[in-house]
Design an enzyme around this catalytic site. Structure first.
Site, mmCIF file in Angstrom:
data_model
loop_
_atom_site.group_PDB
_atom_site.id
_atom_site.type_symbol
_atom_site.label_atom_id
_atom_site.label_comp_id
_atom_site.label_asym_id
_atom_site.label_seq_id
_atom_site.Cartn_x
_atom_site.Cartn_y
_atom_site.Cartn_z
ATOM 1 N N LYS A 188 20.866 20.768 -35.788
ATOM 2 C CA LYS A 188 20.241 21.753 -34.906
ATOM 3 C C LYS A 188 20.507 21.335 -33.469
ATOM 4 C CE LYS A 188 16.241 21.996 -32.958
ATOM 5 N NZ LYS A 188 16.561 22.622 -31.638
ATOM 6 N N GLU A 262 12.273 9.219 -34.149
ATOM 7 C CA GLU A 262 12.439 8.362 -32.969
ATOM 8 C C GLU A 262 11.832 9.140 -31.822
ATOM 9 O OE1 GLU A 262 13.300 7.213 -29.586
ATOM 10 O OE2 GLU A 262 15.371 7.812 -29.999
ATOM 11 N N CYS A 296 14.295 7.728 -23.318
ATOM 12 C CA CYS A 296 13.082 7.255 -23.988
ATOM 13 C C CYS A 296 12.838 5.769 -23.798
ATOM 14 C CB CYS A 296 13.128 7.603 -25.473
ATOM 15 S SG CYS A 296 14.578 6.936 -26.336
#
Length: 498
Positions: A188, A262, A296
């Site tokens: 996706k 994650e 992140c």
């Protein structure tokens, strides 16, 4: 206004602009639903792409299901799958300049940053090709009555969902492991960065990957929810926000689908009292707000000894205040724009929160006035931050760092661990063994001493609300497999050693 030297109609093949890759073919979408792709450096749309509806998702999952249940891919040997991965990697390598330009165009990553990190995609594919060539997908173990054959089988159809901020590098972690394991996949791609995964599909097609093994759609949150909920999907690998990760985890739990998450981070860099200031700043500054802080693992909480607080605040603020904010297509730019107006509003809101809660801004603190258009925010440093402040507890995902003082090492470790997250971290010291001892006490998935590093053969992932499972290394491969044990009586040909 910053430049925008990217022209999609001349740099991208027509099929990348108009459809999806399903069952080995470039297909038209089932509806006219579309979305504009906006350049964050100019706030102007530079492309329009289709958005998958339920029918498109169903078609992609159906193709992956057929390819897994009846196709050759999961039944190939590891070395045979590795050969395809190597061909894909070589084709991807030939497109690295395009993929670097896409990162700058879609998200505003400075060109030097994109050029440096885009090659991680081929590194990951090559790593998993090598691992698939040597991995023990089957082994025999003696039992009391004979032996057991332990077979590591691919889990099945995997949905791979990578975020907009670093679509290609993060997708390569997932895709390399999933394909090496023998899974078939549905990727996706996010509407904000739709083209990276389609370029990967182009490489897979040219490499001769069997139809249905790799399918790529562009989908929004609704399309992603439909994909995750489908019972034909055996495994979901998601990278993104903790809030969305919790929703996906609940959906997968309803049918016990396998899931790797994650998620967010609020990582701490601990500067010990013996750290040499200049090398520490040189190593730390790039990782407190890389890519405008939209990563992140950014080290957004900097813990410094109270006895050195003033020294560090002044020196660090001077380094961050000197960073060049500007046109991401300019090689000298160090801080580009945020990815969207939503991100701009979010980051400015956190800066306002920090100011209201009593932290002191030592540099930055506002939207950049350099350009009339573009989502630019000044690199911002807060001092006098306490652990209860919003800016110290929530992931900002922007060029904002907080400096927190501590009195001793025990307090530093406690502050580092006083968070809902646990993704990354660093320790800076002149004594590496001391740094290692402190790192062992930090409850986080990855800790580096005197630098920050990620390697393809090392697992990456988080503790607590930073996620579940690991990507990278053999651990990342195992995440896409199930272990089957077949017991056999003594004397069976399957139990004999060659």
């Amino acid at each position: 206004m910053p430049t925008f030297p990217f022209e999609p109609t001349s740099e991208l093949a027509p099929h990348l602009l108009s459809g999806f890759y399903i069952d080995g073919q470039w297909v038209r979408p089932s509806s006219d639903a579309s979305v504009s792709v906006v350049a964050p450096s100019t706030e102007q749309a530079f492309a329009t792409v289709p958005v998958a509806k339920a029918e498109d998702v169903d078609n992609a999952v159906g193709a992956a299901r057929r390819a897994f249940d009846t196709g050759p891919w999961p039944r190939m040997s590891g070395p045979d799958r590795a050969a395809y991965l190597r061909r894909m990697s070589a084709l991807l390598a030939s497109r690295l300049p395009l993929l670097s330009r896409l990162w700058t165009a879609e998200v505003g990553a400075p060109v030097w940053f994109a050029d440096m990190f885009v090659p991680t995609a081929t590194t990951m594919l090559d790593y998993y090709a090598d691992l698939a060539s040597t991995f023990a997908f089957e082994e025999n173990r003696p039992t009391r009555n004979g032996a057991a054959s332990i077979i590591r089988q691919p889990v099945g159809v995997a949905a791979l969902i990578a975020p907009w901020n670093a679509q290609l590098p993060i997708l390569s972690y997932k895709l390399g492991a999933a394909l090496a394991a023998g899974c078939t996949v549905v990727v996706k791609a996010p509407p904000e960065t739709p083209f990276d995964a389609l370029v990967v599909a182009e490489c897979a097609h040219e490499a001769g990957l069997p139809p249905g093994v790799l399918n790529v759609i562009i989908a929004d949150a609704d399309g992603g929810a439909h994909l995750v909920a489908k019972r034909e999907v055996d495994k979901v690998s998601f990278t993104g926000s903790t809030a969305t990760g919790k929703v996906i985890a609940k959906t997968c739990a309803d049918r016990l689908a396998r899931v790797t998450l994650e998620l967010g981070g609020k990582s701490a860099a601990i500067v010990l009292d013996d750290a040499d200031l200049n090398p520490t700043l040189a190593a730390l500054a790039p990782f407190t707000m890389p890519f405008s802080g939209q990563i992140c693992f950014a080290q957004t909480r900097i813990l410094v000894p109270r006895i050195r607080e003033r020294e560090f605040v002044e020196a660090y603020s001077a380094v961050i205040g000197s960073l060049k904010v500007g046109d991401p297509w300019d090689m000298s730019t160090q801080i580009g724009p945020l990815a969207s107006h939503r991100q701009l509003h979010r980051v400015l809101g956190y800066i306002d929160s920090g100011r209201k809660e009593g932290a002191q801004i030592t540099t930055g603190g506002a939207r950049s006035a350099q350009y009339e258009r573009g989502f630019f925010v000044e690199p911002t440093v807060f001092a006098g931050v306490t652990a209860d402040m919003t800016i110290a507890r929530e992931e900002i995902f922007g060029p904002v760092a907080s400096i927190i003082a501590y009195d001793d090492v025990d307090q530093a470790v406690a502050l580092a661990n006083d968070t809902d997250f646990g993704l990354s971290g660093t320790v800076f010291t002149s004594d590496v063994e001391r740094g290692y001892a402190v790192a062992r006490r930090i409850k986080t998935g990855n800790v580096s001493v005197n630098a920050l590093e990620m390697a393809p053969n090392v697992p990456f992932g988080g503790f607590k609300q930073s996620g579940i499972g690991r990507e990278g290394g053999p651990e990342g491969l195992q995440a896409f497999m199930e272990d089957q044990a077949i017991y056999l009586p003594a004397g069976s040909s399957s139990t004999r050693k060659d």
